[in-house]
Design a protein around this motif. Structure first.
Motif, PDB file in Angstrom:
ATOM      1  N   ARG A  94       0.786  -1.225   0.000  1.00  0.00           N
ATOM      2  CA  ARG A  94       0.000   0.000   0.000  1.00  0.00           C
ATOM      3  C   ARG A  94       0.821   1.280   0.000  1.00  0.00           C
ATOM      4  O   ARG A  94       0.608   2.174  -0.778  1.00  0.00           O
ATOM      5  CB  ARG A  94      -0.934  -0.009   1.218  1.00  0.00           C
ATOM      6  CG  ARG A  94      -2.307  -0.541   0.884  1.00  0.00           C
ATOM      7  CD  ARG A  94      -3.106  -0.741   2.131  1.00  0.00           C
ATOM      8  NE  ARG A  94      -2.478  -1.750   2.979  1.00  0.00           N
ATOM      9  CZ  ARG A  94      -3.006  -2.189   4.112  1.00  0.00           C
ATOM     10  NH1 ARG A  94      -4.140  -1.682   4.551  1.00  0.00           N
ATOM     11  NH2 ARG A  94      -2.410  -3.113   4.806  1.00  0.00           N
ATOM     12  N   SER A  95       1.802   1.364   0.891  1.00  0.00           N
ATOM     13  CA  SER A  95       2.479   2.659   1.017  1.00  0.00           C
ATOM     14  C   SER A  95       3.872   2.683   0.395  1.00  0.00           C
ATOM     15  O   SER A  95       4.480   3.735   0.301  1.00  0.00           O
ATOM     16  CB  SER A  95       2.545   3.066   2.491  1.00  0.00           C
ATOM     17  OG  SER A  95       3.060   2.007   3.252  1.00  0.00           O
ATOM     18  N   LEU A  96       4.391   1.546  -0.037  1.00  0.00           N
ATOM     19  CA  LEU A  96       5.732   1.529  -0.618  1.00  0.00           C
ATOM     20  C   LEU A  96       5.764   0.767  -1.938  1.00  0.00           C
ATOM     21  O   LEU A  96       5.258  -0.353  -2.035  1.00  0.00           O
ATOM     22  CB  LEU A  96       6.716   0.857   0.341  1.00  0.00           C
ATOM     23  CG  LEU A  96       7.432   1.711   1.377  1.00  0.00           C
ATOM     24  CD1 LEU A  96       8.454   0.864   2.106  1.00  0.00           C
ATOM     25  CD2 LEU A  96       8.106   2.916   0.761  1.00  0.00           C
ATOM     26  N   LYS A  97       6.374   1.372  -2.941  1.00  0.00           N
ATOM     27  CA  LYS A  97       6.586   0.678  -4.214  1.00  0.00           C
ATOM     28  C   LYS A  97       7.819  -0.221  -4.088  1.00  0.00           C
ATOM     29  O   LYS A  97       8.673   0.000  -3.232  1.00  0.00           O
ATOM     30  CB  LYS A  97       6.840   1.696  -5.325  1.00  0.00           C
ATOM     31  CG  LYS A  97       5.693   2.631  -5.603  1.00  0.00           C
ATOM     32  CD  LYS A  97       5.938   3.313  -6.959  1.00  0.00           C
ATOM     33  CE  LYS A  97       5.027   4.496  -7.162  1.00  0.00           C
ATOM     34  NZ  LYS A  97       5.645   5.778  -6.781  1.00  0.00           N
ATOM     35  N   ALA A  98       7.905  -1.195  -4.989  1.00  0.00           N
ATOM     36  CA  ALA A  98       9.037  -2.132  -4.956  1.00  0.00           C
ATOM     37  C   ALA A  98      10.358  -1.383  -5.031  1.00  0.00           C
ATOM     38  O   ALA A  98      11.318  -1.681  -4.305  1.00  0.00           O
ATOM     39  CB  ALA A  98       8.925  -3.125  -6.107  1.00  0.00           C
ATOM     40  N   GLU A  99      10.416  -0.390  -5.916  1.00  0.00           N
ATOM     41  CA  GLU A  99      11.646   0.374  -6.100  1.00  0.00           C
ATOM     42  C   GLU A  99      12.064   1.073  -4.806  1.00  0.00           C
ATOM     43  O   GLU A  99      13.238   1.073  -4.418  1.00  0.00           O
ATOM     44  CB  GLU A  99      11.420   1.398  -7.216  1.00  0.00           C
ATOM     45  CG  GLU A  99      12.640   2.209  -7.529  1.00  0.00           C
ATOM     46  CD  GLU A  99      12.468   3.048  -8.796  1.00  0.00           C
ATOM     47  OE1 GLU A  99      11.501   2.806  -9.556  1.00  0.00           O
ATOM     48  OE2 GLU A  99      13.294   3.937  -8.996  1.00  0.00           O
ATOM     49  N   GLU A 100      11.072   1.668  -4.135  1.00  0.00           N
ATOM     50  CA  GLU A 100      11.366   2.389  -2.883  1.00  0.00           C
ATOM     51  C   GLU A 100      11.819   1.427  -1.786  1.00  0.00           C
ATOM     52  O   GLU A 100      12.747   1.724  -1.020  1.00  0.00           O
ATOM     53  CB  GLU A 100      10.120   3.151  -2.410  1.00  0.00           C
ATOM     54  CG  GLU A 100       9.705   4.255  -3.348  1.00  0.00           C
ATOM     55  CD  GLU A 100       8.321   4.801  -3.009  1.00  0.00           C
ATOM     56  OE1 GLU A 100       8.102   6.010  -3.253  1.00  0.00           O
ATOM     57  OE2 GLU A 100       7.454   4.041  -2.532  1.00  0.00           O
ATOM     58  N   ALA A 101      11.155   0.269  -1.731  1.00  0.00           N
ATOM     59  CA  ALA A 101      11.527  -0.716  -0.707  1.00  0.00           C
ATOM     60  C   ALA A 101      12.958  -1.217  -0.941  1.00  0.00           C
ATOM     61  O   ALA A 101      13.751  -1.341  -0.003  1.00  0.00           O
ATOM     62  CB  ALA A 101      10.546  -1.887  -0.714  1.00  0.00           C
TER      63      ALA A 101
END
Ligand code: BES
Ligand code: MN
Ligand code: ZN
Length: 511
Positions: A115-122
């Motif tokens: 919900r709050s994080l995209k794969a790239e950001e994670a």
């Protein structure tokens, strides 16, 4: 550390440890079975709370396939997961895995992506957390100590994103790695003792770092600084047997003649206070008084990796504030490069003198789109904001807003502080144009910023007082005790995401 990405859940990457990022009240059926999460929660051992980590040794199967240890790292409430949470979780979990003897780790990001994080950001936050959390300075250990450290090293990490796009994971990983590498460069410089980083040797080290990174590097020696009439900076250096240096690092993108953005750092390689000598308790911490300049170097290294579209220059002013026979005396009046004269009433307020000339030089030499300075400038800022926050000063609303937003995103948290014209008035001198202290008992971070504002002039400018967060005496999840490299990731992200600033109307610059 070798970093890579993979699909799947990380159980079959052949690593010694598997780090599982787990939100609070996770109902993951597979994990429930494998790890008996609910039993751990019932016993109050691990609930998935933010910053919780717990290592579980896994029984060996046959020839020892699969991880030997699972490290559970809590993310807190699922829909609140932010990059900072993942960074902290991976920092703490990476160190836990190392403590358990793991030399390689896989990180399952599935619990974080959603919900709050995209794969790239994670992936970015995980790469940062691991690299930053596992950072340590090994150079100053003897042979035995180094051997021991070599036996406790994680040298491979795989970021596993379940069904997420490997391309997105890789993008995030590369960004996180570049930001962490720059931060490590800054930490190494800060953690180097002052007897090994007097201005000439620190300048030489900056040149070596620049060469490796592919950055242009210019060093101004004391003769050049005298010719440039940097009287404020040179007044600080007088008390030391080591001459001052200024380094200039330049990054230019392939094409385009846009004006650069500029970073300027305070590089006091040791601050005794000068003739206005500091008390001896805690004095050894003043080896970190070059953290602003270190952050500039680290940010430039990250910029060189990330190759933003905007040109970037990084300037660092290196001096040692000592009290030799020729030291500046309280009451002395000096002439800064700008032509302004300054009464020096306290030789311990040296950072602003050094920055006065560095800012003026940067402004006139490069005509930058903006200037961001970083300095361990005042104890007053630490009193005001504590040890974890950077004091943010400036006059350009959009630039301030960007720095604030990136502070939250990168974890280099900043708090906006006031800069009223009255503070500038308080820095006027009696005999000279300016005085280097205000005479007021309180609010020293504000008046110090107002002093700098005078030299930033009409250029959009931000000042970051990092006296608090430049150093930490206790381990934090991704900040081991020592220099933190604060500001590196914020600056690098500012450059990477740069767009021209809108012209600001209706606000006067300068004092
Ligand atoms: N480097 C110090 C500020 C500092 C203090 C950094 C504590 C980190 C931890 C700076 O040069 C300084 O001495 N500032 C003085 C200014 C005062 C004399 C107006 C201070 O804050 O006391
Ligand atoms: Mn000082
Ligand atoms: Zn200082």
């Amino acid at each position: 550390m070798r970093l890579s990405v993979a699909a799947g859940d990380g159980w079959s990457e052949g690593t010694d440890a598997l780090i599982l990022l787990i939100p609070e009240k996770s109902k993951d059926a597979r994990l429930e079975k494998a790890l008996a999460l609910s039993a751990l929660a019932k016993r109050g051992v691990f609930e998935g709370k933010r910053d919780q980590v717990y290592a579980l040794r896994l029984p060996r199967r046959g020839a020892g396939r699969g991880p030997e240890v699972a490290v559970l790292a809590g993310l807190g409430k699922a829909d609140e997961a932010a990059q900072e949470t993942v960074r902290r979780a991976c920092g703490a979990a990476g160190r836990k895995a190392r403590g358990e003897g793991a030399r390689s780790v896989a990180v399952s990001l599935e619990g974080a992506i959603g919900r709050s994080l995209k794969a790239e950001e994670a992936a970015r936050a995980a790469a940062e957390g691991l690299e930053l959390g596992l950072y340590r300075m090994e150079r100053f250990k003897g042979a035995k100590g180094r051997e021991k450290l070599a036996g406790e090293r994680v040298d491979r990490a795989v970021l596993c994103g379940g069904k997420a796009s490997p391309a997105a994971l890789r993008r995030g990983m590369k960004l996180g790695r570049a930001l962490a590498e720059g931060t490590a460069v800054a930490r190494d410089l800060v953690n180097t003792p002052s007897n090994e980083k007097r201005p000439p040797s620190l300048a030489a080290e900056v040149r070596r770092i620049a060469r490796r990174a592919g950055l242009r590097c210019t060093i101004l020696d004391d003769r050049r600084l005298r010719r440039l009439k940097m009287g404020a900076l040179l007044a600080v250096a007088r008390g030391s047997s080591a001459p001052a240096r200024v380094f200039i690092l330049e990054y230019r993108p392939g094409r385009g003649a846009a004006r650069p953005i500029a970073f300027v750092g305070k590089g006091v390689t040791f601050d005794t206070g000068g003739i206005s000598i500091k008390p001896s308790s805690g004095l050894e911490l003043m080896t970190t008084d070059m953290s602003g300049a270190a952050a500039v170097v680290g940010a430039m290294v990250a910029v060189a990796r990330l190759r933003p579209r905007v040109p970037v220059v990084g300037v660092g002013a290196l001096v040692e504030n000592m009290l030799g026979a020729d030291a500046t005396r309280p009451g002395d009046i000096v002439r800064a490069m700008s032509g302004a004269t300054v009464e020096i009433h306290n030789t311990d307020a040296e950072g602003r003198l050094v920055l006065a000339d560095a800012l003026h030089y940067t402004k006139t030499r490069f005509r930058p789109q903006c200037m961001i300075d970083l300095a361990t400038l005042t104890g007053a800022c630490v009193v005001a904001l504590g040890e974890k926050l950077t004091g943010l000063y400036g006059t350009h609303d959009e630039l301030l807003a960007r720095v604030k937003r990136l502070g939250e995103e990168t974890g280099d948290r900043v708090w906006h502080m006031p800069l009223y014209p009255e503070f500038g008035e308080m820095m006027k001198g009696k005999l000279a144009d300016l005085c280097n202290i205000s005479g007021a008992r309180y609010g020293g971070a504000n008046t110090a910023a107002a002093f700098l504002q005078h030299f930033a002039g009409g250029t959009p400018w931000v000042h970051l007082d990092i006296a608090g967060p430049a150093h930490t005496s206790k381990d934090e999840p991704y900040r081991p005790a020592g220099g933190t490299g604060v500001g590196v990731r914020l600056l690098a992200e500012l450059a990477r995401t740069w767009t021209p600033l809108p012209r600001q109307k209706g606000k006067a610059f300068g004092t």
